[in-house]
Design an enzyme around this catalytic site. Structure first.
Site, PDB file in Angstrom:
ATOM      1  N   TYR A 187      -8.823   4.614  10.434  1.00 45.19           N
ATOM      2  CA  TYR A 187      -7.525   4.770  11.098  1.00 45.19           C
ATOM      3  C   TYR A 187      -6.736   5.866  10.387  1.00 45.19           C
ATOM      4  CZ  TYR A 187      -5.680   1.932   7.181  1.00 45.19           C
ATOM      5  OH  TYR A 187      -5.341   1.457   5.935  1.00 45.19           O
TER       6      TYR A 187
ATOM      7  N   ARG B  70     -14.050  -3.633  10.806  1.00 46.20           N
ATOM      8  CA  ARG B  70     -13.307  -2.590  11.505  1.00 46.20           C
ATOM      9  C   ARG B  70     -12.668  -1.602  10.525  1.00 46.20           C
ATOM     10  NH1 ARG B  70      -7.941  -3.903  10.870  1.00 46.20           N
ATOM     11  NH2 ARG B  70      -7.777  -6.073  10.278  1.00 46.20           N
TER      12      ARG B  70
ATOM     13  N   ASP C 150       2.737  -6.658   2.144  1.00 50.36           N
ATOM     14  CA  ASP C 150       1.743  -5.885   2.904  1.00 50.36           C
ATOM     15  C   ASP C 150       2.357  -4.636   3.541  1.00 50.36           C
ATOM     16  OD1 ASP C 150      -0.876  -5.301   3.666  1.00 50.36           O
ATOM     17  OD2 ASP C 150      -0.572  -6.131   5.667  1.00 50.36           O
TER      18      ASP C 150
ATOM     19  N   HIS D 218       0.840  -1.204   0.000  1.00 51.67           N
ATOM     20  CA  HIS D 218       0.000   0.000   0.000  1.00 51.67           C
ATOM     21  C   HIS D 218       0.870   1.246   0.000  1.00 51.67           C
ATOM     22  CE1 HIS D 218      -3.292  -2.637   1.467  1.00 51.67           C
ATOM     23  NE2 HIS D 218      -2.460  -3.064   2.403  1.00 51.67           N
TER      24      HIS D 218
ATOM     25  N   TYR E  21     -11.531  -8.829   0.559  1.00 54.49           N
ATOM     26  CA  TYR E  21     -10.921  -8.946   1.895  1.00 54.49           C
ATOM     27  C   TYR E  21     -12.037  -9.194   2.902  1.00 54.49           C
ATOM     28  CZ  TYR E  21      -7.627  -7.833   5.725  1.00 54.49           C
ATOM     29  OH  TYR E  21      -6.811  -7.893   6.835  1.00 54.49           O
TER      30      TYR E  21
HETATM   31  O1  LIG Z   1      -3.095  -4.388   4.573  1.00 54.51           O
HETATM   32  C1  LIG Z   1      -4.021  -5.171   4.611  1.00 54.51           C
HETATM   33  O2  LIG Z   1      -4.239  -5.891   3.661  1.00 54.51           O
HETATM   34  C2  LIG Z   1      -4.832  -5.276   5.763  1.00 54.51           C
HETATM   35  C3  LIG Z   1      -5.385  -4.288   6.504  1.00 54.51           C
HETATM   36  C4  LIG Z   1      -5.590  -2.913   6.084  1.00 54.51           C
HETATM   37  C5  LIG Z   1      -6.333  -2.752   4.842  1.00 54.51           C
HETATM   38  O3  LIG Z   1      -6.613  -3.685   4.149  1.00 54.51           O
HETATM   39  C6  LIG Z   1      -6.765  -1.409   4.417  1.00 54.51           C
HETATM   40  O4  LIG Z   1      -6.681  -0.451   5.179  1.00 54.51           O
HETATM   41  O5  LIG Z   1      -7.197  -1.306   3.269  1.00 54.51           O
HETATM   42  C7  LIG Z   1      -5.835  -4.643   7.848  1.00 54.51           C
HETATM   43  O6  LIG Z   1      -6.096  -5.826   8.096  1.00 54.51           O
HETATM   44  O7  LIG Z   1      -5.923  -3.731   8.672  1.00 54.51           O
END
Ligand SMILES: O=C(O)/C=C(\CC(=O)C(=O)O)C(=O)O
Length: 295
Positions: A51, A132, A251, A35, A159
């Protein structure tokens, strides 16, 4: 970063100096799950975010790519940027042909917007069901998006957490594209590979040849911590059964890790434990991501 976008007090910042991996990645390896966060001064985080992370932009991401020995990245839109894909698209454009992206989009996305994203390197959308991280999106909205993006040869990244698979399964089976599941559907690794929850996921992949899995995030799934040996059997099982439908990624910058921050070099050293042969490593790290993102 503005006062309003100050990182969460318990936020863990990515590892400042990851080790050089002992495992040598094959030539052309792809980090297929990472990311970018901001930087917030240039790309503010979304008002609806759950967050507020540290800044972790393209400069640091590409430095990590070179340090670890990866050639390419697939940058997945993080929920802290909502449906504002500018930071991810900017990073993809800077990466040129060495970067691809996965976007989060609204139901009313237009064909012109999809075209613009495609030109920047985007090759799919992410549907996030982790409560979350996001507010609920109606499944009809996701299906409408799926029907728009399929014409571009894009795929869908999903996800969700293991306990939600049963409920989501009928929806997943309706999706008209390749579907990539993040982090193996987040199994509870204290339960064992033979537990019905993980077996349900394996069966899903067995029955639906368009479903792929990222064998990622041992640091997130582990109950024991580094070197994450309690996660090896789960990843190894998926890699052995479905060698042409698996992807791997760091990740980075590891959003929402609370227990510890992994050393990205040590994460690369996890790969030969789950893909023991050169042939499996080549599929996992090069052939599969190249087929999905660069064909
Ligand atoms: O990095 C990941 O894949 C998992 C994440 C964050 C996420 O997916 C996001 O903020 O888009 C997690 O479990 O907090």
């Amino acid at each position: 970063m503005t006062e309003l976008q100050k990182m969460d007090p318990d936020w863990l910042v990515f590892h400042p100096a990851p080790k050089l991996p002992d495992f040598q990645l094959p030539k052309g390896a792809v980090d297929a799950h990472c990311h970018v966060f901001g930087p917030a001064a240039e790309f503010p985080f979304a008002p609806e975010r759950k967050y507020t992370p540290c800044d972790a932009g393209k400069v640091e991401l590409y430095a990590l790519r070179d340090h670890l020995g990866f050639t390419r990245n697939v940058i997945v839109q993080a929920t802290c940027h909502g449906n504002d894909n500018r930071a991810m698209m900017d990073a993809c454009r800077s990466g040129g042909d060495l970067a691809r992206g996965i976007a989060s989009v609204r139901g009313d996305i237009t064909e012109a917007e999809i075209r613009e994203m495609h030109a920047a390197g985007v090759r799919g959308v992410r549907f996030n069901f982790v409560k979350r991280l996001v507010d609920d999106t109606p499944k009809e909205v996701f299906l409408a998006i799926a029907n728009k993006i399929k014409h571009f040869g894009w795929h869908i990244v999903v996800y969700f957490e293991a306990q939600d698979l049963e409920e989501i399964e009928p929806f997943l089976k309706q999706l008209p594209t390749t579907v990539v599941v993040d982090h193996m559907g987040r199994p509870d690794v204290s339960k064992g590979v033979d537990h019905p929850d993980f077996q349900r996921f394996i069966q899903l992949m067995e029955d639906n040849t368009n479903i792929w899995s990222k064998v990622t995030c041992p640091e997130r799934l582990s109950k024991q911590g580094p070197p994450y040996d309690d996660v090896v059997a789960y990843c190894a099982e998926i890699v052995a059964r479905f060698p042409d439908r698996v992807l791997w990624g760091t990740d980075w910058p590891h959003p929402n890790m609370k227990s510890h921050m992994p050393d990205d070099g040590a994460l690369v050293d996890f790969i030969p434990k789950i893909a023991p042969s050169k042939a499996l490593q080549q599929q996992l790290l090069v052939d599969n991501p190249m087929r999905l993102y660069w064909a």
